[in-house]
Each structure stands twice: as C-alpha cells, then as structure tokens.
Design a protein around this motif. Structure first.
Motif, PDB file in Angstrom:
ATOM      1  N   PHE A 160      -4.689  -2.996  -3.988  1.00 43.37           N
ATOM      2  CA  PHE A 160      -4.260  -2.011  -3.004  1.00 43.37           C
ATOM      3  C   PHE A 160      -4.678  -0.606  -3.422  1.00 43.37           C
ATOM      4  O   PHE A 160      -4.816  -0.303  -4.612  1.00 43.37           O
ATOM      5  N   LYS A 165      -6.003  -2.596   1.627  1.00 35.55           N
ATOM      6  CA  LYS A 165      -5.727  -3.697   0.728  1.00 35.55           C
ATOM      7  C   LYS A 165      -6.850  -4.724   0.792  1.00 35.55           C
ATOM      8  O   LYS A 165      -7.636  -4.746   1.732  1.00 35.55           O
ATOM      9  N   THR A 222      -7.090  -9.030  -0.459  1.00 33.13           N
ATOM     10  CA  THR A 222      -6.297 -10.098  -1.056  1.00 33.13           C
ATOM     11  C   THR A 222      -7.119 -11.139  -1.792  1.00 33.13           C
ATOM     12  O   THR A 222      -6.555 -11.991  -2.480  1.00 33.13           O
ATOM     13  N   PHE A 256      -3.320   6.141  -5.556  1.00 36.17           N
ATOM     14  CA  PHE A 256      -2.924   5.164  -6.563  1.00 36.17           C
ATOM     15  C   PHE A 256      -3.581   3.825  -6.263  1.00 36.17           C
ATOM     16  O   PHE A 256      -3.482   3.309  -5.153  1.00 36.17           O
ATOM     17  N   SER A 302      -0.902  -6.577  -7.117  1.00 33.31           N
ATOM     18  CA  SER A 302       0.286  -7.392  -7.010  1.00 33.31           C
ATOM     19  C   SER A 302       0.069  -8.639  -7.822  1.00 33.31           C
ATOM     20  O   SER A 302      -0.960  -9.307  -7.667  1.00 33.31           O
ATOM     21  N   ASP A 303       1.042  -8.932  -8.679  1.00 38.67           N
ATOM     22  CA  ASP A 303       0.828 -10.021  -9.618  1.00 38.67           C
ATOM     23  C   ASP A 303       1.032 -11.400  -9.029  1.00 38.67           C
ATOM     24  O   ASP A 303       0.807 -12.403  -9.701  1.00 38.67           O
ATOM     25  N   ALA A 332       7.043 -14.229  -8.275  1.00 37.07           N
ATOM     26  CA  ALA A 332       8.112 -14.505  -7.320  1.00 37.07           C
ATOM     27  C   ALA A 332       8.473 -13.276  -6.491  1.00 37.07           C
ATOM     28  O   ALA A 332       8.845 -13.399  -5.332  1.00 37.07           O
ATOM     29  N   THR A 333       8.342 -12.109  -7.069  1.00 34.65           N
ATOM     30  CA  THR A 333       8.725 -10.903  -6.350  1.00 34.65           C
ATOM     31  C   THR A 333       7.523 -10.107  -5.883  1.00 34.65           C
ATOM     32  O   THR A 333       7.689  -9.133  -5.169  1.00 34.65           O
ATOM     33  N   ASN A 334       6.327 -10.523  -6.270  1.00 37.24           N
ATOM     34  CA  ASN A 334       5.116  -9.795  -5.903  1.00 37.24           C
ATOM     35  C   ASN A 334       5.227  -8.304  -6.203  1.00 37.24           C
ATOM     36  O   ASN A 334       4.831  -7.468  -5.386  1.00 37.24           O
ATOM     37  N   LYS A 335       5.749  -7.991  -7.383  1.00 34.94           N
ATOM     38  CA  LYS A 335       5.899  -6.575  -7.730  1.00 34.94           C
ATOM     39  C   LYS A 335       4.528  -5.935  -7.867  1.00 34.94           C
ATOM     40  O   LYS A 335       3.522  -6.589  -8.129  1.00 34.94           O
ATOM     41  N   LEU A 336       4.508  -4.612  -7.661  1.00 34.87           N
ATOM     42  CA  LEU A 336       3.261  -3.866  -7.755  1.00 34.87           C
ATOM     43  C   LEU A 336       3.129  -3.241  -9.140  1.00 34.87           C
ATOM     44  O   LEU A 336       4.098  -2.730  -9.700  1.00 34.87           O
ATOM     45  N   PHE A 394       0.920  -0.248 -10.835  1.00 31.46           N
ATOM     46  CA  PHE A 394       0.136   0.898 -10.393  1.00 31.46           C
ATOM     47  C   PHE A 394      -0.695   1.496 -11.525  1.00 31.46           C
ATOM     48  O   PHE A 394      -0.308   1.433 -12.700  1.00 31.46           O
ATOM     49  N   GLY A 395      -1.799   2.120 -11.147  1.00 30.98           N
ATOM     50  CA  GLY A 395      -2.502   3.009 -12.039  1.00 30.98           C
ATOM     51  C   GLY A 395      -1.785   4.345 -12.106  1.00 30.98           C
ATOM     52  O   GLY A 395      -0.746   4.549 -11.457  1.00 30.98           O
TER      53      GLY A 395
END
Lengths: 113, 118
Positions: free
Chosen positions: A34, A49, A51, A89, A93-94, A97-101, A103-104
């Motif tokens: 992203f 984005k 994917t 930025f 997304s890893d 389970a939570t698809n947390k972001l 960031f740079g």
C-alpha cells in the motif's frame, strides 16, 4: 520480521516535475502493499494498493507496481501539483489473522509553485 | 456518513499520569485497531479489538491497554506515562469480513489524538 524501507525525505520538487519515492520491503509470505498519504492535520488516507506480484495500483495520477523480484513498490507520478504536498507512507499487510499494517517511516513531499 | 471519530484531538499530560483515548468507528465497522505514530516515524501497530476482545498485540508494554464496547467503540489506556509515549495515536476501523477476505482499502483511519507528555 516483516519490514518496509522507504527513501528519506524531504523531497522538494517544482510543480509539474516527475516524482519517484522508493519503497522496498522484507516479508516472509505474500504481503499486500500500500501507499498511504497524510495531509497536515489529517488521518491517513489510502492512496493505492496492490495485492499480488505484478499488480499495478493507481489513483489520482499516482502509480506503483508490485515487483516481487526486487521486493519493491515504488511510487511515481508524472506531474506533481502543489496540492500533492504531504507525507507518503509505504506499508505492507502481513496477511495474518488481523492483517495489521507495517509502515515505513514516511517521506515528506514538498511541491513548490 | 461519519468516518472514524477520535477524541480528544490534543492533550498534555505529565510523566506518571494515565490517559484514555477514545475512538468511534465508521458506521458498519466492527473492528478497531490502534496505532502509535511518533514524530517523524511511521505508525506502529498497538493492538486490534474485535467482539470486545484483544485479537493481536504489537510490541508494546502492558502499560498500554484497551477496551471495546458493545457498540464497537474503543478506548486506549496508557498508564504510568513516559516522555517517549508522546505521539499521535491513530484509530482505524474495519469490518472483520473485510480483513479476512482482504481486498485492500478496508481500514479507515481517524485524524488521531496527539498526546504530549511533559
């Protein structure tokens, strides 16, 4: 762990100049990538984005291509405007389970008239 | 349609104090994530709440805690404040389904709460 590295700023350009902001990533899986933009005093807004590998994200004249072979997702725009001045930025997304972001550190773009 | 609403927008605390930040998610969203953005840095994931439970936690000490209410709103609490806790705290909301069938653009961020610790 997964990480994102983006070029340090500030980047100062004249209006109508070409923009490139470099972003590379390290990930064990197959992340989504992203670009977010943060205008002064505002929250983060998704700019574009991608994917999967070779996908090109585009929005408002900005483009970025997901390059798996070089683990890169560079942001480009052919002709910047003063209104593009903001902090950009790169993030991934890893896919967990939570698809947390993740960031740079952000790149400040200043466009002068 | 209101987006993500955070309060307060700015606050100043002293070391050792406690702070509570609040977030109302976008209408239709049931999942709330919190991020800390230190000055000149990118946001870092603190934790995520869904169905009133903490689902995942980033690399933050137990001084950081949260809560989600039945109406999906959320609070972030920080105890025993340190100078290093000074940052912009961002709340992001999403739908659980959107995260599981990830198509991107499923996170809506608020404008943040800027905390200064003196």
């Amino acid at each position: 762990g997964d990480s994102v590295t983006q070029m340090e700023g500030p980047v100062t350009l004249s209006e109508e100049a070409f923009l490139t902001i470099n972003c590379t990533y390290t990930a064990t899986g197959y992340p989504s990538l992203f670009w977010y933009v943060q205008y002064p005093g505002e929250g983060l807004q998704l700019l574009l984005k991608a994917t999967k590998a070779d996908d090109k994200g585009s929005n408002k004249g900005f483009e970025a291509t997901y390059r798996k072979e070089t683990t890169s997702f560079h942001l480009e725009k052919g002709s910047v405007q003063v209104s593009d001045s903001a902090v950009y930025f790169c993030a991934l997304s890893d896919g967990g389970a939570t698809n947390k972001l993740i960031f740079g550190t952000g790149t400040l773009l200043a466009v002068q008239p | 349609d209101a987006g993500v609403t955070q309060s307060p927008t700015h606050l100043i605390k002293t070391r050792g104090q406690q702070v509570t930040l609040r977030c109302s998610p976008k209408s239709g969203h049931d999942t709330v994530s919190w991020y800390q953005q230190a000055l000149g840095q990118g946001p870092q994931f603190i934790f995520q709440y869904y169905e009133e439970e903490e689902r995942q936690r980033g690399n933050f000490p137990d001084r950081f805690s949260g809560h989600q209410f039945p109406n999906y709103s959320s609070e972030l609490n920080v105890n025993a404040l340190l100078l290093g806790d000074s940052a912009l705290y961002l709340c992001a909301s999403s739908t659980r389904q959107g995260l599981q069938v990830f198509t991107g653009n499923v996170l809506t961020f608020g404008a943040g709460s800027r905390l200064t610790v003196l």
